[in-house]
Scaffold this active site. Structure first.
Site, PDB file in Angstrom:
ATOM      1  N   ARG A 148       0.943  -1.085   0.108  1.00  0.00           N
ATOM      2  CA  ARG A 148      -0.366   0.017  -0.006  1.00  0.00           C
ATOM      3  C   ARG A 148       0.724   1.040   0.055  1.00  0.00           C
ATOM      4  O   ARG A 148       2.256   0.963   0.091  1.00  0.00           O
ATOM      5  CB  ARG A 148      -0.479  -0.683   1.412  1.00  0.00           C
ATOM      6  CG  ARG A 148       0.101  -0.286   2.365  1.00  0.00           C
ATOM      7  CD  ARG A 148      -0.686   0.209   3.624  1.00  0.00           C
ATOM      8  NE  ARG A 148      -1.014   1.535   4.023  1.00  0.00           N
ATOM      9  CZ  ARG A 148       0.419   2.874   4.151  1.00  0.00           C
ATOM     10  NH1 ARG A 148       1.688   1.354   4.532  1.00  0.00           N
ATOM     11  NH2 ARG A 148       0.272   3.662   4.171  1.00  0.00           N
ATOM     12  N   ALA A 190       1.008   5.156  -2.298  1.00  0.00           N
ATOM     13  CA  ALA A 190       1.056   6.164  -3.224  1.00  0.00           C
ATOM     14  C   ALA A 190       1.787   5.411  -3.927  1.00  0.00           C
ATOM     15  O   ALA A 190       2.152   5.201  -4.749  1.00  0.00           O
ATOM     16  CB  ALA A 190       0.220   7.490  -3.556  1.00  0.00           C
ATOM     17  N   ARG A 242      -7.444  -0.481  -7.230  1.00  0.00           N
ATOM     18  CA  ARG A 242      -7.650   0.722  -5.738  1.00  0.00           C
ATOM     19  C   ARG A 242      -7.294   1.948  -7.070  1.00  0.00           C
ATOM     20  O   ARG A 242      -6.466   2.577  -7.293  1.00  0.00           O
ATOM     21  CB  ARG A 242      -6.310   0.563  -5.301  1.00  0.00           C
ATOM     22  CG  ARG A 242      -6.601  -0.743  -4.172  1.00  0.00           C
ATOM     23  CD  ARG A 242      -5.611  -0.655  -2.986  1.00  0.00           C
ATOM     24  NE  ARG A 242      -6.761   0.843  -2.210  1.00  0.00           N
ATOM     25  CZ  ARG A 242      -5.659   1.270  -1.009  1.00  0.00           C
ATOM     26  NH1 ARG A 242      -5.099   0.751  -0.892  1.00  0.00           N
ATOM     27  NH2 ARG A 242      -6.609   2.008   0.173  1.00  0.00           N
ATOM     28  N   ASP A 266      -3.076   9.898  -1.325  1.00  0.00           N
ATOM     29  CA  ASP A 266      -2.716   9.649  -3.188  1.00  0.00           C
ATOM     30  C   ASP A 266      -3.091  10.289  -4.543  1.00  0.00           C
ATOM     31  O   ASP A 266      -2.941   9.451  -5.235  1.00  0.00           O
ATOM     32  CB  ASP A 266      -3.659   8.533  -2.173  1.00  0.00           C
ATOM     33  CG  ASP A 266      -3.480   7.356  -1.470  1.00  0.00           C
ATOM     34  OD1 ASP A 266      -3.055   6.525  -1.770  1.00  0.00           O
ATOM     35  OD2 ASP A 266      -3.239   7.969  -0.490  1.00  0.00           O
ATOM     36  N   ASN A 295      -6.146  11.893   0.894  1.00  0.00           N
ATOM     37  CA  ASN A 295      -5.350  11.357   1.593  1.00  0.00           C
ATOM     38  C   ASN A 295      -6.050   9.978   2.519  1.00  0.00           C
ATOM     39  O   ASN A 295      -7.400  10.270   2.568  1.00  0.00           O
ATOM     40  CB  ASN A 295      -4.701  11.881   2.702  1.00  0.00           C
ATOM     41  CG  ASN A 295      -2.935  11.009   2.900  1.00  0.00           C
ATOM     42  OD1 ASN A 295      -3.125  10.691   1.986  1.00  0.00           O
ATOM     43  ND2 ASN A 295      -3.135  11.242   4.392  1.00  0.00           N
TER      44      ASN A 295
END
Length: 381
Positions: free
Chosen positions: A64, A66, A98, A253, A263
């Site tokens: 995970r 970004a 995602r 993100d 975010n």
């Protein structure tokens, strides 16, 4: 069919295991991930031999953050090519894993573009796969370099805004080496302040619903020898009211063209608190997180996570944890949960955006376009 294996189990404690690495054992190329769902209880490497396995790792948050998702996307395309799978199908699966994290799609497009460009030149698919892998490795190198540059720019900004040092920084979610090819984004700035002797305290939000702050940021802070304290997300207001926060540092993100920042959920309330208490609210992210194709915050697709992440509690060391029915219920059976993975902070609440290309303050559309144009001048083709 998703194919994952656990290769290595380590004892607890930050050991320096890479968050993501490419490996080529005799049985064929693999992408090896540090399984973040098992931290901090144990350090376990998850081995992905195909793209469905990698997609599952992305969706369950085993990997995970970004920038790291961008690397996972690029290496995933290379993995599909090396294993002889359909590259376009793999790219589509990865890019959709995602929806909010723009770096994931960026990494996928970069490696897939390199692969197809090589095929169009008449090379073999195996050779084109090597080109895709080289693109992923170059992105990995560039991300580590960007992390170091963001840390320098961010520390300089802190020293400018808060002369005298002894910074008390509040951060949300996890933004260190676990999300990057280097030392991270917002956490890397705090780490630079720590190494310079100018970090008095790192306030760590536990970060609901999967406790990325408690499990991951505290894990990294402890491993770096930083002075830190963990707090529940809803305790942040009392810290501001007591005058105990000098600056807020978060990652991102996706940053829309107008400067709106998506975010981890809970970031927007911090921005409101910071504005009210006249505390700088700083976003630290690479230029690849800026998405000029998304015009504003309302246009950002916000990922909705399973309700069980809120209605159940799962200890991180449980294999296959965080899934439906895997934890201890903490709400009545049938309770509906609102569980967005992110929220969006409007640009007027953002004091500055720190990137590898420099600091943008105030945050404007024109300034973001200029940052992106400057980055493209030095980005690999």
């Amino acid at each position: 069919m998703a194919d994952q294996d656990v290769r290595t189990t380590m004892g607890p404690g930050p050991s320096g295991i890479p968050s993501l690495r490419w490996d080529e054992p005799p049985e064929g190329p693999v992408l090896v991930l540090l399984d973040q769902t098992r931290l901090p209880a144990e350090e376990v490497e998850l081995v992905c031999t195909d793209v469905p396995g990698l997609v599952l790792a992305i969706q369950t948050l085993a990997v995970r953050g970004a920038p790291l998702l961008g690397l996972a996307g690029a290496y995933g395309v290379a993995l599909a090519a090396a294993r002889g799978y359909d590259v376009d199908e793999a790219a589509a699966l990865l890019a959709g894993a995602r929806p909010t994290a723009v770096n994931l799609g960026y990494g996928v497009r970069l490696a897939a573009g390199a692969y197809h460009a090589a095929v169009e030149k008449g090379v073999s698919r195996a050779e084109a796969g090597a080109v895709a892998l080289a693109a992923a490795k170059e992105l990995h190198r560039a991300d580590a370099e960007a992390s170091a540059r963001m840390a320098r720019h961010g520390l300089a900004l802190l020293d400018e805004m808060l002369p005298g040092g002894s910074h008390r920084i509040l951060t949300h979610c996890n933004t260190g080496r676990l999300v990057s090819g280097g030392e991270g984004t917002a956490f890397a700035v705090a780490l630079a302040a720590h190494r310079a002797g100018r970090l008095r305290r790192l306030w760590v939000d536990e970060t609901r619903p999967l406790l990325q702050g408690a499990r991951l940021t505290a894990y990294e802070a402890a491993g770096s020898g930083m002075a830190y304290s963990l707090l529940s997300d809803n305790a942040a207001g009392s810290l501001f009211a007591a005058g105990e926060v000098d600056a807020v540092l978060i990652g991102a993100d996706r940053i829309a063209a107008d400067g709106s920042v998506a975010n981890k959920v809970g970031s927007y309330p911090l921005a409101v608190l910071a504005k009210y208490h006249h505390v700088p609210f700083v976003v630290v992210a690479p230029v690849t997180t800026v998405d000029l194709e998304t015009p504003d915050g309302a246009s950002i697709e916000v990922e909705q996570r399973p309700g069980q992440e809120v209605t159940e509690f799962t200890a991180p060391q449980v294999p296959g944890g965080w899934g439906a029915g895997s934890g201890q219920p903490v709400a009545p059976l049938g309770t509906q949960a609102y569980n967005p993975a992110f929220d969006v902070t409007p640009p007027e609440l953002v004091t500055a955006i720190v990137t590898e290309e420099g600091v943008l303050s105030p945050v404007t559309r024109g300034g973001l376009r200029e940052l992106c144009a400057r980055s493209r001048q030095v980005t690999i083709s």
